[in-house]
Design an enzyme around this catalytic site. Structure first.
Site, short mmCIF file in Angstrom:
data_model
loop_
_atom_site.label_atom_id
_atom_site.label_comp_id
_atom_site.label_asym_id
_atom_site.label_seq_id
_atom_site.Cartn_x
_atom_site.Cartn_y
_atom_site.Cartn_z
N TYR B 18 0.88 -1.07 0.02
CA TYR B 18 0.06 0.14 0.07
C TYR B 18 1.11 1.17 -0.15
CZ TYR B 18 -3.84 3.01 2.07
OH TYR B 18 -4.75 3.94 2.36
N TYR B 172 -11.28 -4.80 8.93
CA TYR B 172 -9.96 -4.57 9.58
C TYR B 172 -9.94 -3.53 10.36
CZ TYR B 172 -5.44 -2.49 9.58
OH TYR B 172 -4.15 -1.85 9.84
N HIS B 173 -10.63 -2.34 10.17
CA HIS B 173 -10.57 -1.25 10.87
C HIS B 173 -11.23 -1.39 12.38
CE1 HIS B 173 -10.29 -0.45 6.57
NE2 HIS B 173 -9.32 0.64 6.97
N LYS B 538 -8.20 16.63 18.87
CA LYS B 538 -7.65 15.96 17.83
C LYS B 538 -7.41 17.19 16.83
CE LYS B 538 -7.47 12.23 16.55
NZ LYS B 538 -6.15 11.93 16.57
N ASP B 542 -6.39 14.11 11.13
CA ASP B 542 -6.14 12.78 11.68
C ASP B 542 -7.30 11.97 12.06
OD1 ASP B 542 -4.89 10.63 12.74
OD2 ASP B 542 -3.96 11.89 14.57
N HIS B 544 -7.06 9.15 13.81
CA HIS B 544 -6.81 7.89 14.77
C HIS B 544 -7.27 8.62 16.11
CE1 HIS B 544 -3.88 7.28 11.60
NE2 HIS B 544 -3.68 5.86 12.11
C1 B12 Z 1 -4.96 1.59 15.03
C2 B12 Z 1 -4.45 2.47 13.73
C3 B12 Z 1 -5.26 2.78 12.63
C4 B12 Z 1 -6.53 2.70 12.82
C5 B12 Z 1 -7.10 3.52 13.82
C6 B12 Z 1 -8.67 3.45 14.46
C7 B12 Z 1 -8.94 4.53 15.14
N1 B12 Z 1 -10.33 5.13 15.23
O1 B12 Z 1 -8.15 5.33 16.31
C8 B12 Z 1 -7.10 2.75 11.38
C9 B12 Z 1 -7.06 1.27 10.69
C10 B12 Z 1 -8.40 3.22 11.09
C11 B12 Z 1 -5.81 3.42 10.89
C12 B12 Z 1 -6.09 4.10 9.64
C13 B12 Z 1 -4.94 4.85 8.94
N2 B12 Z 1 -3.60 4.95 9.41
CO1 B12 Z 1 -2.85 4.21 11.38
N3 B12 Z 1 -2.43 3.27 12.67
C14 B12 Z 1 -2.81 2.67 13.77
C15 B12 Z 1 -1.82 2.13 14.61
C16 B12 Z 1 -1.70 0.42 14.33
C17 B12 Z 1 -2.29 2.05 16.34
C18 B12 Z 1 -2.76 3.37 16.81
C19 B12 Z 1 -3.55 3.17 17.99
O2 B12 Z 1 -4.93 3.29 17.99
N4 B12 Z 1 -2.96 2.76 19.26
C20 B12 Z 1 -3.61 2.46 20.51
C21 B12 Z 1 -3.84 3.68 20.87
C22 B12 Z 1 -4.46 3.52 22.27
O3 B12 Z 1 -2.74 4.08 21.43
P1 B12 Z 1 -2.10 5.68 20.99
O4 B12 Z 1 -3.03 6.33 20.22
O5 B12 Z 1 -0.68 5.56 20.66
O6 B12 Z 1 -2.15 6.26 22.44
C23 B12 Z 1 -1.31 6.11 23.70
C24 B12 Z 1 -0.15 7.07 23.63
O7 B12 Z 1 0.24 7.44 22.54
C25 B12 Z 1 -0.77 7.95 24.50
N5 B12 Z 1 -1.66 9.09 23.98
C26 B12 Z 1 -2.56 9.17 22.87
N6 B12 Z 1 -3.07 10.23 22.76
C27 B12 Z 1 -2.91 10.89 23.89
C28 B12 Z 1 -3.75 12.13 24.25
C29 B12 Z 1 -3.38 12.32 25.59
C30 B12 Z 1 -4.17 13.52 26.11
C31 B12 Z 1 -2.51 11.82 26.53
C32 B12 Z 1 -2.30 12.11 27.91
C33 B12 Z 1 -2.08 10.70 25.78
C34 B12 Z 1 -2.20 10.11 24.56
O8 B12 Z 1 -1.67 7.37 25.54
C35 B12 Z 1 -2.11 5.98 24.88
C36 B12 Z 1 -2.00 5.14 25.80
O9 B12 Z 1 -1.06 4.45 25.63
C37 B12 Z 1 -0.83 2.99 14.31
C38 B12 Z 1 0.69 2.22 14.54
C39 B12 Z 1 0.94 2.00 16.09
N7 B12 Z 1 0.95 0.70 16.38
O10 B12 Z 1 1.00 2.79 16.79
C40 B12 Z 1 -0.90 3.27 12.77
C41 B12 Z 1 -0.57 4.86 12.16
C42 B12 Z 1 -0.65 5.62 13.45
N8 B12 Z 1 -1.42 4.82 11.16
C43 B12 Z 1 -0.88 5.30 10.02
C44 B12 Z 1 -1.38 5.68 8.81
C45 B12 Z 1 -0.68 6.42 7.85
C46 B12 Z 1 -2.80 5.48 8.65
C47 B12 Z 1 -3.66 5.77 7.25
C48 B12 Z 1 -3.47 7.46 7.22
C49 B12 Z 1 -3.19 5.14 6.26
C50 B12 Z 1 -3.80 5.70 4.83
N9 B12 Z 1 -2.90 6.35 4.09
O11 B12 Z 1 -4.99 5.65 4.60
C51 B12 Z 1 -5.01 5.69 7.92
C52 B12 Z 1 -6.00 6.82 7.55
C53 B12 Z 1 -6.33 7.13 9.19
C54 B12 Z 1 -6.95 8.58 9.34
N10 B12 Z 1 -8.19 8.87 9.12
O12 B12 Z 1 -6.43 9.47 9.77
C55 B12 Z 1 0.70 5.70 10.38
C56 B12 Z 1 0.95 7.22 10.68
C57 B12 Z 1 2.31 7.43 10.11
C58 B12 Z 1 2.97 8.71 10.76
N11 B12 Z 1 2.61 9.40 11.82
O13 B12 Z 1 4.06 9.23 10.06
C59 B12 Z 1 0.90 4.85 11.80
C60 B12 Z 1 1.88 5.30 12.50
C61 B12 Z 1 1.29 3.37 10.95
C62 B12 Z 1 2.67 3.28 10.07
N12 B12 Z 1 3.83 2.93 10.70
O14 B12 Z 1 2.46 3.55 9.03
N13 B12 Z 1 -4.88 3.45 11.64
#
Ligand code: B12
Ligand SMILES: Nc1nc2c(ncn2[C@@H]2O[C@H](COP(=O)(O)OP(=O)(O)OP(=O)(O)O)[C@@H](O)[C@H]2O)c(=O)[nH]1
Ligand SMILES: [Mg+2]
Lengths: 337, 669
Positions: B18, B172-173, B538, B542, B544
């Site tokens: 992709y 998937y999503h 947010k 974005d 996510h």
């Molecule tokens: C799940 C996921 C998705 C899901 C999102 C579902 C949703 N509604 O959230 C889906 C499948 C829809 C998706 C889609 C896309 N994704 Co995505 N996704 C992920 C993934 C695998 C995990 C993110 C996640 O939800 N983690 C679980 C949560 C709980 O963790 P978190 O957000 O990190 O939060 C933790 C901390 O960061 C912190 N935190 C976060 N926010 C906040 C806020 C506050 C206030 C505080 C205190 C703490 C805090 O606390 C949390 C607790 O641990 C990441 C990679 C990864 N493993 O991190 C890629 C990732 C973020 N995605 C990516 C991409 C590119 C996309 C797409 C844009 C792809 C595309 N071209 O279409 C799409 C479009 C999404 C869009 N509309 O923006 C990239 C972003 C690249 C970048 N930053 O340079 C990543 C990094 C994957 C990659 N390596 O390519 N994605």
């Protein structure tokens, strides 16, 4: 008497959002060290209320579309050059006391528009959803905006609460007769001034409820002099019925003006003082003054028109009653020995 | 006797990458080099502005142009993307949803200009709008109208581009948003039913054509780390889909009832701690969907080991491709028929999943179907809840994640050690370039023709003509993606989906950490005079939302008052909310890589409102190096995926607010 309020009044009355936000923060503040500032601001506000103001309460079950309707009203009023202040109340979690305040997501407004201000509040532990200092917050919005709107999740009790806080109560109900029956049975039928069935776009049920309610109204006919509740059908998603709703709101305000609105507002003030008093002094305090009815009577006799005056009057009465009680206790002791 | 060994080895599944970034020209280079290496199909990633229908110079596009995909604004971009690539021979998959009709129109127009025969074109449009509201976040219009647009695209394709897959129903999503296997089954099947019912209601295909509509439905699933259960899940999908096609739609031809699906394995569980371990996770997850011959995936896409760090580089993608190739070409997997047919263990698990999913599906249908269950927030709330339970289990150790909550001590990894960025970054300069090419394009086109085409589009929509049909003339006239979408926005309005966080009641955690935080919040509340109020924002496009949702729910559960308005807000809106709500702290969650542009912008908008001292915490995919570079004093702390202990995060936020108010939490009682 001139009171110097602890905020920038010019900025506040000009609707500068920074000043409004600051003043609201202060009024919400429960710390004893700011109590006198809060009192001063509240007193100033109650003496400087805007003459043509309209305070509207919107209540109804969760998800019925209250916030979406407010959004449409905002659109309407802004088009008519009116400014709007909104307070939205969400329930607090009984477990932790925390709350998710999610109403503003549905209320569309431009971030650069000084004519709209939204503050979300958590209900706290208060039954009926109105927190004790809500009166102060409303006073502030009333001083700044043409129209003040209060949104509460309401079933039963809080309708009565909201009636004490606003000029016009709008009750919103789901289309479908299930809700309707509930509504009529619960006996809160008399309180709302305007009844809205929202989600008119959701099929026939809405139109049916509308006619049922209208018919019911005929049988509930009250004194000619009383306000006759108006029934309205709206669809917030399709922006339908909001001209009618706005007209009904105007009608009610005119009616109030013709029916001694000042007296009604004083009565509301006493009701909210009563609530505040109960929160502060509890059941013991209530009993000291001879119960709720007696308290209202005291306020009525004092004819207090500001929260300050009212509270001072109640406070004096409590101290007097305490003193009497103490004397009695002392007398008893003397007799005993 | 059943066959125990295939006479001829099975054909391996399709292996896709992709991709797309920066500009049409640069992505064209990339695709051509991939095709030269023997890749047979293309899978196009569009940038977030394109996916949400904004031109590169729209304020919402700020920081997002060309970042996570290729910007596609007009016919010129589409022609450039396929320069010297024969579209007639290509199999092109496009991940596009809300504006799918428009991108399809651009694609078809560009193909005709290459003299390709439209009827022969092959490819896939994702075109699945419902999961956008639940998870992916690139929705635009309200659900009912979006469903109609999607059904029109399907109808058009079935009639005019018969080899095209006009929709990919995505579960998937949903798993990436926390869905359990049962939820993945039930929600996506409810979605498929809503789509087919809509096509039927629309009436643009005849009854005789309807079975072929059913036959064109394909799926895009997820495979998590519990691979035995996941394998049973895909078998259950296979069984249930056949049943629905037969019983609900009376499709007699078994070929048209086949459950066709592609897969991307779970990325949610991939960590930034000891990231090399992700490779093992990716392989085990892949097993779930290839081991069973009966319901084997037709195409597989794998994330890379550095998923939780940032975008994969070419080498990272190559490593993931090799993982598949080794399984398909070195092992003996493809020499056997289904390995599990007749296994009572597998049959029982499959039956459990089928039954539970049927019950949940029934519940949704009784609610009025998938659209109703989206609008009333039901499905979204269930997802947020499942994700909260998942995270809770990781935090309290009930679910093991190696290297994260167990076996954490280890050697430094040479893959990341000493490296500032072990991932790909797209140059910020791309944005300005794209804006200037777009503005030049607008200058040179015939403005009157554009107006005319847009009027015809609106009239066509009012008259009920097919949306793809009426969009083709717009493509020819030089209409842009933003203009096409704005025309429809004006007619249909925009939508904000339920956030799923309100009305959610989670079982109270019994762990003492939770109580300790609650006590601490109460103590601070008394000192502040009002309850600790946090805004979770947010900014930008974005989508996510997982992190923001979980933080919001957790903050509420430890006693904070939480303002959360969902995705897609401008920095100005966020700053304005902070002011009006009188919050004590702002938490920004950004995973799209646009933080270096958006955080300073939020901070500027706050300063304009006299809130430069308001403490900010950040979360998401935000590299250390960027935090240093932004250097914003109000930013007190940055959280990454590895910070999985939510109680700890809450504890620190209380301290941050206390410090901002010069309150010593050790004081007093
Ligand atoms: C799940 C996921 C998705 C899901 C999102 C579902 C949703 N509604 O959230 C889906 C499948 C829809 C998706 C889609 C896309 N994704 Co995505 N996704 C992920 C993934 C695998 C995990 C993110 C996640 O939800 N983690 C679980 C949560 C709980 O963790 P978190 O957000 O990190 O939060 C933790 C901390 O960061 C912190 N935190 C976060 N926010 C906040 C806020 C506050 C206030 C505080 C205190 C703490 C805090 O606390 C949390 C607790 O641990 C990441 C990679 C990864 N493993 O991190 C890629 C990732 C973020 N995605 C990516 C991409 C590119 C996309 C797409 C844009 C792809 C595309 N071209 O279409 C799409 C479009 C999404 C869009 N509309 O923006 C990239 C972003 C690249 C970048 N930053 O340079 C990543 C990094 C994957 C990659 N390596 O390519 N994605
Ligand atoms: N079909 C339809 N849906 C509506 C209408 N008004 C609101 N909704 C939807 O109903 C849901 C709830 O709307 P809100 O405006 O948040 O309702 P509310 O009464 O403020 O909800 P709470 O504050 O949570 O009690 C949202 O999904 C709205 O889009 C309407 O007129 N028609
Ligand atoms: Mg609401």
């Amino acid at each position: 008497m001139s009171i110097s309020p602890p905020v920038d009044i010019t900025a506040l009355l000009a609707g500068r959002k920074q000043a409004v936000a600051y003043a609201l923060n202060l009024l919400e503040d429960r710390r004893p060290e700011v109590a006198s500032q809060v009192q001063r601001l509240a007193a100033w506000l109650s003496q400087n209320a805007r003459p043509g103001r309209h305070v509207i309460g919107i209540t109804g079950p969760p998800g019925v579309g209250k916030s979406s309707m407010i959004s449409r009203l905002v659109e309407y009023f802004r088009k008519h050059q009116k400014t709007i202040g909104i307070i939205s109340i969400d329930p607090s979690s009984p477990k932790s006391g925390g709350a998710l305040l999610g109403d503003r997501i549905r209320i569309r407004h431009r971030p650069d528009d000084d004519g709209v201000f939204i503050r979300s509040l958590a209900a706290g532990g208060h039954l009926g959803g109105l927190s004790a200092n809500i009166g102060h917050l409303l006073l502030l919005l009333e001083a700044v905006y043409d129209i003040t709107i209060l949104e509460t999740v309401g079933v039963g009790q809080s309708e009565t609460d909201i009636a004490h806080a606003v000029d016009t109560v709008i009750s919103v109900i789901h289309p479908g007769s299930g809700d309707m029956l509930q509504f009529m049975k619960s006996g809160i039928m008399e309180i709302p001034h305007i009844l809205v069935i929202n989600k008119a776009d959701c099929g026939e049920a809405a139109a049916r409820s509308f006619y049922d309610l209208k018919n019911a109204m005929i049988y509930m006919a009250t004194d000619k002099d009383d306000w006759q509740p108006i029934v309205i059908l709206t669809s917030a998603s399709q922006n339908k019925g909001f001209d009618t709703l706005a007209t009904a709101l105007d009608q009610h305000l005119s009616w109030l003006t013709a029916h001694d609105i000042a007296k009604r507002r004083r009565w509301q003030l006493w009701q909210s003082l009563l609530a505040f008093f109960k929160a502060e002094y509890g059941r013991f305090g209530s009993r000291l003054l001879g119960g709720e009815r007696q308290i209202l009577k005291i306020l009525e006799q004092s004819d207090a028109s500001t929260p300050d005056e009212g509270m001072r009057c109640l406070y004096d009465q409590v101290t007097a009653a305490m003193r009497r009680k103490m004397n009695m206790v002392e007398d008893k002791h003397i007799g005993d020995s | 006797m059943t066959e125990t060994r295939l006479k001829e080895k099975d054909k391996p599944w399709l292996m896709r990458t992709y991709s797309g970034y920066a500009s049409a020209a640069e992505s064209n280079q990339l695709y051509r080099s991939n095709l030269a290496k023997g890749q047979t199909g293309l899978s196009i990633a569009f940038d977030l502005p394109t996916q949400t229908g904004y031109d590169s110079d729209h304020p919402f596009s700020y920081g997002e142009v060309g970042k996570l995909g290729v910007p596609m604004r007009n016919l010129e971009d589409m022609e450039c993307l396929f320069d010297q690539i024969p579209m007639a021979q290509m199999n092109t998959s496009m991940t596009i949803n809300a504006p799918a009709a428009w991108l399809f129109a651009l694609y078809l127009t560009a193909a005709s200009r290459q003299n390709a025969n439209i009827a022969d074109l092959r490819g896939t449009l994702q075109n699945d709008i419902l999961k956008e509201y639940l998870s992916r976040g690139t929705y635009i219009f309200p659900p009912a109208i979006s469903m109609r647009l999607s059904a029109e695209v399907i109808s058009y394709a079935v009639r005019n581009v018969p080899k095209w897959n006009p929709i990919n129903i995505c579960s998937y999503h949903l798993q990436e948003s926390g869905a359990t296997p049962v939820q993945e089954l039930a929600f996506s099947l409810a979605n498929a039913i809503a789509v087919l019912d809509e096509v039927k209601k629309l009436g643009q295909v005849t009854d005789a054509q309807f079975p072929s509509v059913v036959g064109r439905i394909s799926f895009f699933l997820n495979a998590g780390i519990r691979f035995v259960e996941e394998m049973c899940k895909v078998r259950a999908f296979d069984t249930l889909w056949d049943r629905i096609c037969l019983e609900r739609y009376h499709v007699q031809d078994p070929k048209l009832r086949r459950f066709r699906y592609g897969i991307q394995v779970n990325s949610l569980g991939l960590s930034d701690r000891q990231p090399e371990n992700n490779v093992a996770r990716i392989i085990y997850e892949m097993l779930g969907v290839v081991l069973t011959g009966r319901a084997r995936a037709r195409s597989v896409q794998l994330p890379a080991w550095n998923e939780a760090l940032g975008l994969p580089r070419k080498w990272d993608q190559q490593w993931s491709l090799r993982l598949q190739q080794i399984l398909a070409f070195e092992t003996d997997l493809l020499e056997y028929p289904d390995l599990f047919e007749g296994s009572p263990v597998i049959a029982q698990k499959e039956k459990e999943l089928t039954e539970a999913a049927t019950a949940e599906l029934q519940k949704i249908l009784e609610m009025g179907g998938a659209v109703a269950a989206i609008e009333n927030g039901y499905m979204k709330r269930r997802l947020v809840e499942s994700n909260a339970i998942r995270l809770g289990n990781i935090e309290n150790g009930q679910q093991t994640v190696v290297g994260v909550n167990k076996f954490c001590d280890g050697e430094l990894s040479p893959l990341v050690e000493g490296m500032e960025r072990a991932f790909l970054t797209v140059d910020d300069a791309v944005e300005a370039e794209q804006i200037s090419t777009l503005q030049a394009f607008r200058q040179k086109r015939d403005a009157a023709k554009v107006e005319e085409a847009l009027d015809a589009l609106k009239q066509g929509v009012r008259d009920g003509r097919n949306i793809v049909e009426v969009s083709m003339a717009c493509a020819e006239a030089g209409v842009t993606t933003g203009e096409w979408t704005d025309a429809l926005r004006a007619m249909f309005g925009e939508y904000r989906a339920p956030t799923g966080v309100d009305g959610l009641s989670l079982p109270m955690e019994t762990k003492t950490e939770n109580y300790k935080v609650i006590e601490k919040v109460k103590k601070l509340n008394a000192r502040l005079g009002r309850n600790l109020k946090i805004l979770i924002g947010k900014p930008g496009l974005d989508g996510h939302s997982n992190g923001a949702e979980q933080i919001a729910v957790k903050a509420r559960d430890v006693g904070m008052e939480v303002v959360y308005e969902g995705i897609r807000l401008t920095p100005e809106q966020i700053a304005e909310t902070a002011l009006q709500e009188g919050v004590h702290v702002i938490g920004l969650s950004i995973l799209s890589g646009s933080h270096t542009r958006l955080v300073p912008e939020v901070s500027r908008c706050l300063a304009q409102r006299g809130l430069s001292d308001l403490p900010i915490v950040l979360g998401g995919i935000i590299p250390e190096a960027d935090v240093r570079q932004m250097n914003i004093p109000a930013v007190k702390k940055v959280y990454a995926p590895k910070d999985y202990q939510l109680n700890q995060i809450m504890w620190e936020i209380v301290d941050i607010v206390a410090a901002a108010h010069h309150i010593d939490m050790a004081d007093g009682d």
